[in-house]
Write a protein that holds these residues in place. Structure first.
Motif: not given
Length: 300
Positions: A75-81, A150-155, A179-195
């Motif tokens: 799951d982590f590998t797919a999410a990081a990719f 995302r790979p850093v948090f996966m590691f 805490w890691i899931s919440c932080l990754v969720g915020v980073l995900t929203l920030i990444a999807l916004w520019p797209v």
């Protein structure tokens, strides 16, 4: 072993899903060879990365299905990719416009509409931002931070898991997973916004490049890989998905997610081959377009 504990229908299902994964990878390899031969070198790697998203998720899901203890790693590998694919999709839209310089010349007096999803779709009062080299840099940084972090948090999660401090289904306030899931969720929203911002700006210009079907496929992968998996995990943790010995509720939820993802990614791989294989008309340079517009005005 896992195969020994399956009945005949279960073994047949596993065989069909494994075959789907194999076919998806073969289709991707054939598509990658086509891209390498037919597409200009400046776009090759980006298109191969984007087309690889569905086969990679199908492969990680298949491995997790056969080897249940590897679920967290797959799951982590797919999410990081896919975090890298989000950044690549933004870069693809810029490349399809002719690169950063041509994009800036096409929209030299234009403005980005930033009141778009997933962060600010309800904030219609937000001002429009002028399209400059700096705003393009911030958009690219918004997706790049996720591809890097995302790979850093996966590691970090794997390190904490080996030390016994990280449990995937422990969502207590004191747990590291929360805490890691919440932080990754915020980073995900920030990444999807520019797209989303870039797509709103270039979708009319790139209609000849079929950017809308490509964006729809990207969105489907995002929703199925993240939102669908999160919903099933929540249902499993709440015991709405009942346990079926020897499988617990969480294990059954993981199996359902993996099996659904294999079928969905198989279909998306086939559709992606059709969408990305088409030949598209090149965009006219902005200078030519401006001259043509002046000629049209002078003709009458």
């Amino acid at each position: 072993s896992l195969s020994a504990g399956l009945d005949l229908p279960g073994r047949f299902l596993f065989a069909i899903l494994t075959l789907m994964t194999l076919v998806a990878n073969l289709v991707f390899i054939e598509e990658a060879v086509y891209i390498y031969r037919k597409i200009p070198s400046s776009k090759r790697s980006i298109l191969i990365w984007i087309n690889a998203a569905a086969p990679v998720i199908a492969t990680t899901s298949c491995i997790g299905m056969w080897i249940p203890r590897s679920t967290m790693f797959t799951d982590f590998t797919a999410a990081a990719f896919f975090a890298i694919v989000i950044h690549k999709f933004l870069m693809m839209m810029i490349k399809e416009c002719g690169g950063q310089k041509l994009l800036l010349s096409r929209f030299e007096n234009g403005h980005f509409k930033i009141s778009t999803g997933p962060c600010c779709c309800c904030c219609l009062c937000l001002p429009r931002v002028r399209i400059t080299r700096r705003t393009l840099f911030w958009l690219k940084l918004g997706t790049f931070q996720f591809a890097f972090l995302r790979p850093v948090f996966m590691f970090l999660s794997i390190v904490l898991w080996t030390n016994g401090n990280y449990t995937l289904y422990n969502l207590s306030p004191k747990g590291a997973a929360t805490w890691i899931s919440c932080l990754v969720g915020v980073l995900t929203l920030i990444a999807l916004w520019p797209v989303g911002i870039m797509f709103q700006q270039v979708r009319t210009l790139l209609i000849c490049k079929k950017i809308t079907p490509k964006f729809a496929l990207y969105q489907f992968i995002l929703i199925l890989n993240h939102l669908q998996a999160a919903i099933i995990n929540i249902l499993a943790m709440q015991r709405i998905i009942p346990c079926a010995p020897p499988l617990s509720s969480s294990a059954r939820g993981a199996y359902m997610t993996q099996q659904l993802l294999i079928m969905e990614m198989f279909l998306i791989t086939l559709i992606s081959r059709v969408v990305y294989r088409r030949r598209y008309d090149d965009l006219e340079p902005p200078e030519y377009t401006a001259e043509e517009a002046r000629d049209n005005k002078e003709t009458p």
